[in-house]
Design an enzyme around this catalytic site. Sequence first.
Site, PDB file in Angstrom:
ATOM      1  N   ARG A 157       0.935  -1.050   0.011  1.00 55.61           N
ATOM      2  CA  ARG A 157       0.093  -0.055  -0.071  1.00 55.61           C
ATOM      3  C   ARG A 157       0.895   1.123   0.069  1.00 55.61           C
ATOM      4  NH1 ARG A 157      -2.317  -3.302   4.024  1.00 55.61           N
ATOM      5  NH2 ARG A 157      -4.351  -4.269   3.435  1.00 55.61           N
ATOM      6  N   LYS A 188      -2.758  -2.574   7.645  1.00 56.41           N
ATOM      7  CA  LYS A 188      -3.952  -2.165   8.372  1.00 56.41           C
ATOM      8  C   LYS A 188      -4.023  -2.795   9.710  1.00 56.41           C
ATOM      9  CE  LYS A 188      -6.606  -0.417   4.296  1.00 56.41           C
ATOM     10  NZ  LYS A 188      -7.840  -0.509   3.765  1.00 56.41           N
ATOM     11  N   HIS A 283      -4.686  -9.346   3.807  1.00 59.13           N
ATOM     12  CA  HIS A 283      -6.046  -9.109   3.959  1.00 59.13           C
ATOM     13  C   HIS A 283      -6.398 -10.182   5.126  1.00 59.13           C
ATOM     14  CE1 HIS A 283      -6.812  -8.154  -0.452  1.00 59.13           C
ATOM     15  NE2 HIS A 283      -6.377  -7.142   0.257  1.00 59.13           N
ATOM     16  N   TYR A 292     -10.232 -10.561  -7.024  1.00 59.60           N
ATOM     17  CA  TYR A 292      -9.296 -10.822  -7.916  1.00 59.60           C
ATOM     18  C   TYR A 292      -9.543 -12.046  -8.679  1.00 59.60           C
ATOM     19  CZ  TYR A 292      -6.865  -7.198  -5.532  1.00 59.60           C
ATOM     20  OH  TYR A 292      -6.637  -5.957  -4.902  1.00 59.60           O
TER      21      TYR A 292
END
Length: 314
Positions: A157, A188, A283, A292
Amino acid sequence: MTSAAELQPDIREHLQHLQVERRLAPRTLQLYTDAFERLQRLASAAPAVALRQAQPHHLRRWTAQLHGEGLAPRSIALILSAWRGLYRWWGREGLVAANPVDGVRAPKAPKPLPKALSVDDAVALADATADSSDGSSPALSARDQCMVELLYGCGLRVGELVALDLGAGAAAAGWIDLADASAHVLGKGSKRRSVPVGAPALKAVRDWLALRPGIAAPGETALFVSQRGTRLTASQVRSRLKRRAIAAGLPTHVHPHMLRHSFASHLLQSSGDLRAVQELLGHANITTTQVYTQLDFGHLSKVYDAAHPRARKR
């Protein structure tokens, strides 16, 4: 375009209230007028229902009819908002006992698929040379190439990229381990993850590190620095990436997250290992990664349409 004169008097009175008391803009008033015309039309169709006697099941049926007519979920949500306001107003006036639109929801809008570059475009972006007209020095060009290699080669990211420091430490949010060929980042939810760094990215990091001392301010720990020598910001990365995409002749706007999407899509196309892609992206839930698989199917569909003798030619 619907005229307010076509509406029944109590709805026209509500529109007058919206115009005078709420001071809605003319465009918004027209949207509300159209919404009430639809409500009136649906209620008058057999079996007809008096609007003030409408029940939640009627509203659900009318909402389904709008969806069947091809209206987009966002448009239906706006119409329901207008209807809900009308019945709320009638309720305050004592004209209805309950609001039948409460609890009625528009269909869910499909989430747009993330856009990914083709493999050729991603490679072209990584290999692009700086446009001399933008004043890029060899050091800035090396820095930009290093950023592209890490965004695309590691699926980072942009926040993870700009948080990278020169080395590991208690205060470091992330770093590149050249000896171990790995990137360690804080993603995250403050979750740490490690991803492998490929040979082109490792070379790009070494090339940038050789030139970085000529730009970086004394004591600056950030791996990526601006011309002023301080840590690069996410907005600066986006700006540099946009320039590099133009220099590479790419036909689309490129942003950092598009390179993350490209990393995931290309990796899944080659490996088919959804769990591995989930791990590399960081994730928490595999359903986030499953988008995806749709991108991959879209890629296969394009190949089929272009190559198979039985493909439908458009």
